[in-house]
Design a protein around this motif. Structure first.
Motif, PDB file in Angstrom:
ATOM      1  N   GLU A   1     -46.256  17.445  -8.970  1.00  0.00           N
ATOM      2  CA  GLU A   1     -45.861  17.651  -7.752  1.00  0.00           C
ATOM      3  C   GLU A   1     -44.796  18.223  -7.451  1.00  0.00           C
ATOM      4  O   GLU A   1     -44.451  17.808  -8.315  1.00  0.00           O
ATOM      5  CB  GLU A   1     -46.011  15.835  -6.897  1.00  0.00           C
ATOM      6  N   TYR A   2     -44.512  18.571  -6.456  1.00  0.00           N
ATOM      7  CA  TYR A   2     -43.620  18.794  -6.115  1.00  0.00           C
ATOM      8  C   TYR A   2     -43.185  17.875  -5.174  1.00  0.00           C
ATOM      9  O   TYR A   2     -43.510  17.800  -3.870  1.00  0.00           O
ATOM     10  CB  TYR A   2     -43.073  20.426  -5.059  1.00  0.00           C
ATOM     11  N   GLU A   3     -41.461  17.928  -4.792  1.00  0.00           N
ATOM     12  CA  GLU A   3     -40.745  16.820  -3.999  1.00  0.00           C
ATOM     13  C   GLU A   3     -41.759  15.732  -3.584  1.00  0.00           C
ATOM     14  O   GLU A   3     -41.435  14.835  -2.512  1.00  0.00           O
ATOM     15  CB  GLU A   3     -41.124  17.292  -2.356  1.00  0.00           C
ATOM     16  N   GLY A   4     -42.030  14.654  -4.780  1.00  0.00           N
ATOM     17  CA  GLY A   4     -43.059  13.649  -4.928  1.00  0.00           C
ATOM     18  C   GLY A   4     -44.534  13.606  -4.119  1.00  0.00           C
ATOM     19  O   GLY A   4     -44.453  12.747  -3.437  1.00  0.00           O
ATOM     20  N   GLY A   5     -44.853  15.014  -4.064  1.00  0.00           N
ATOM     21  CA  GLY A   5     -45.812  15.133  -3.293  1.00  0.00           C
ATOM     22  C   GLY A   5     -45.680  14.489  -1.534  1.00  0.00           C
ATOM     23  O   GLY A   5     -47.116  14.640  -0.894  1.00  0.00           O
ATOM     24  N   LYS A   6     -44.827  14.843  -1.092  1.00  0.00           N
ATOM     25  CA  LYS A   6     -44.574  14.627   0.290  1.00  0.00           C
ATOM     26  C   LYS A   6     -45.658  15.760   1.624  1.00  0.00           C
ATOM     27  O   LYS A   6     -46.423  15.098   2.183  1.00  0.00           O
ATOM     28  CB  LYS A   6     -43.419  14.897   0.535  1.00  0.00           C
ATOM     29  N   MET A   7     -45.757  17.136   0.793  1.00  0.00           N
ATOM     30  CA  MET A   7     -46.271  17.703   1.561  1.00  0.00           C
ATOM     31  C   MET A   7     -47.085  18.347   0.668  1.00  0.00           C
ATOM     32  O   MET A   7     -48.308  18.937   1.624  1.00  0.00           O
ATOM     33  CB  MET A   7     -45.367  19.045   1.829  1.00  0.00           C
ATOM     34  N   GLY A   8     -47.451  18.125  -0.112  1.00  0.00           N
ATOM     35  CA  GLY A   8     -48.959  18.634  -0.571  1.00  0.00           C
ATOM     36  C   GLY A   8     -48.388  19.513  -1.073  1.00  0.00           C
ATOM     37  O   GLY A   8     -49.756  20.104  -2.604  1.00  0.00           O
ATOM     38  N   SER A   9     -48.215  19.858  -2.214  1.00  0.00           N
ATOM     39  CA  SER A   9     -47.294  21.004  -3.427  1.00  0.00           C
ATOM     40  C   SER A   9     -47.795  20.708  -4.902  1.00  0.00           C
ATOM     41  O   SER A   9     -47.183  19.302  -5.252  1.00  0.00           O
ATOM     42  CB  SER A   9     -45.722  21.585  -2.909  1.00  0.00           C
ATOM     43  N   ILE A  10     -48.105  21.654  -5.475  1.00  0.00           N
ATOM     44  CA  ILE A  10     -48.411  21.296  -6.556  1.00  0.00           C
ATOM     45  C   ILE A  10     -48.075  22.477  -7.260  1.00  0.00           C
ATOM     46  O   ILE A  10     -48.421  23.723  -7.335  1.00  0.00           O
ATOM     47  CB  ILE A  10     -49.763  20.444  -7.235  1.00  0.00           C
ATOM     48  N   ASN A  11     -47.819  21.756  -8.929  1.00  0.00           N
ATOM     49  CA  ASN A  11     -47.156  23.107  -9.713  1.00  0.00           C
ATOM     50  C   ASN A  11     -48.762  23.053 -10.872  1.00  0.00           C
ATOM     51  O   ASN A  11     -48.688  22.185 -11.791  1.00  0.00           O
ATOM     52  CB  ASN A  11     -45.861  23.344 -10.362  1.00  0.00           C
ATOM     53  N   PHE A  12     -49.012  23.957 -11.321  1.00  0.00           N
ATOM     54  CA  PHE A  12     -50.035  24.254 -12.944  1.00  0.00           C
ATOM     55  C   PHE A  12     -49.251  24.999 -14.004  1.00  0.00           C
ATOM     56  O   PHE A  12     -49.652  23.893 -15.034  1.00  0.00           O
ATOM     57  CB  PHE A  12     -50.591  25.139 -12.550  1.00  0.00           C
ATOM     58  N   THR A  13     -48.223  25.684 -14.122  1.00  0.00           N
ATOM     59  CA  THR A  13     -47.824  26.238 -15.291  1.00  0.00           C
ATOM     60  C   THR A  13     -46.746  26.508 -15.140  1.00  0.00           C
ATOM     61  O   THR A  13     -45.498  26.312 -14.382  1.00  0.00           O
ATOM     62  CB  THR A  13     -48.348  27.271 -15.212  1.00  0.00           C
ATOM     63  N   ASP A  14     -45.806  25.598 -16.010  1.00  0.00           N
ATOM     64  CA  ASP A  14     -43.997  25.725 -16.164  1.00  0.00           C
ATOM     65  C   ASP A  14     -43.628  26.861 -16.178  1.00  0.00           C
ATOM     66  O   ASP A  14     -44.316  27.991 -16.758  1.00  0.00           O
ATOM     67  CB  ASP A  14     -43.830  25.015 -17.448  1.00  0.00           C
ATOM     68  N   PHE A  15     -42.583  26.882 -15.145  1.00  0.00           N
ATOM     69  CA  PHE A  15     -41.955  27.908 -14.368  1.00  0.00           C
ATOM     70  C   PHE A  15     -41.700  28.910 -15.610  1.00  0.00           C
ATOM     71  O   PHE A  15     -41.098  30.069 -15.702  1.00  0.00           O
ATOM     72  CB  PHE A  15     -41.142  28.038 -13.200  1.00  0.00           C
ATOM     73  N   ASP A  16     -40.409  28.116 -16.992  1.00  0.00           N
ATOM     74  CA  ASP A  16     -39.919  28.543 -17.526  1.00  0.00           C
ATOM     75  C   ASP A  16     -41.318  29.591 -18.704  1.00  0.00           C
ATOM     76  O   ASP A  16     -40.462  30.533 -19.096  1.00  0.00           O
ATOM     77  CB  ASP A  16     -39.464  27.861 -18.673  1.00  0.00           C
TER      78      ASP A  16
END
Length: 116
Positions: free
Chosen positions: A37-52
């Protein structure tokens, strides 16, 4: 980075719908089952794969949604340079907490020229 967790059913349903809107067959795409989760799940954004692992390549699709408080939300499904799903990013116009998670019936493809 935050801790990874299992993708929720409502998130998977929305991702599959967005892939369909993007002209992709969700059954032919590996959708990771572990997300962050981005931002602790506040807006609902999620990451699937590592940007690196592989950086952002482009947006697959962008949709609009109106939250239960009447505030517009833009949801963008992105992919990385390995053609994997990178993230599903939610942007609520007033930056407040997402109140009601969108369903396929409540989103519409956003015109690229449309201001939210």
């Amino acid at each position: 980075m935050n801790e990874r967790r299992t993708i929720r059913e409502q998130e998977m349903t929305l991702v599959r719908h967005l892939l369909t809107l993007a002209g992709k067959n969700p059954d032919e795409i590996n959708i990771p089952t572990q997300v962050e989760e981005y931002e602790g799940g506040k807006m609902g954004s999620i990451n699937f794969t590592d940007f690196d692992k592989a950086p952002y390549l482009n947006d697959l699709v962008q949709v609009k949604y109106i939250d239960s408080d009447g505030t517009p939300v833009v949801i963008t499904l992105t992919q990385n340079t390995e053609n994997e799903i990178l993230d599903m990013d939610f942007w609520k116009k007033d930056f407040s907490k997402l109140l009601l998670y969108p369903t396929p019936e409540t989103v519409a493809v956003k015109d690229p020229n449309e201001m939210i």
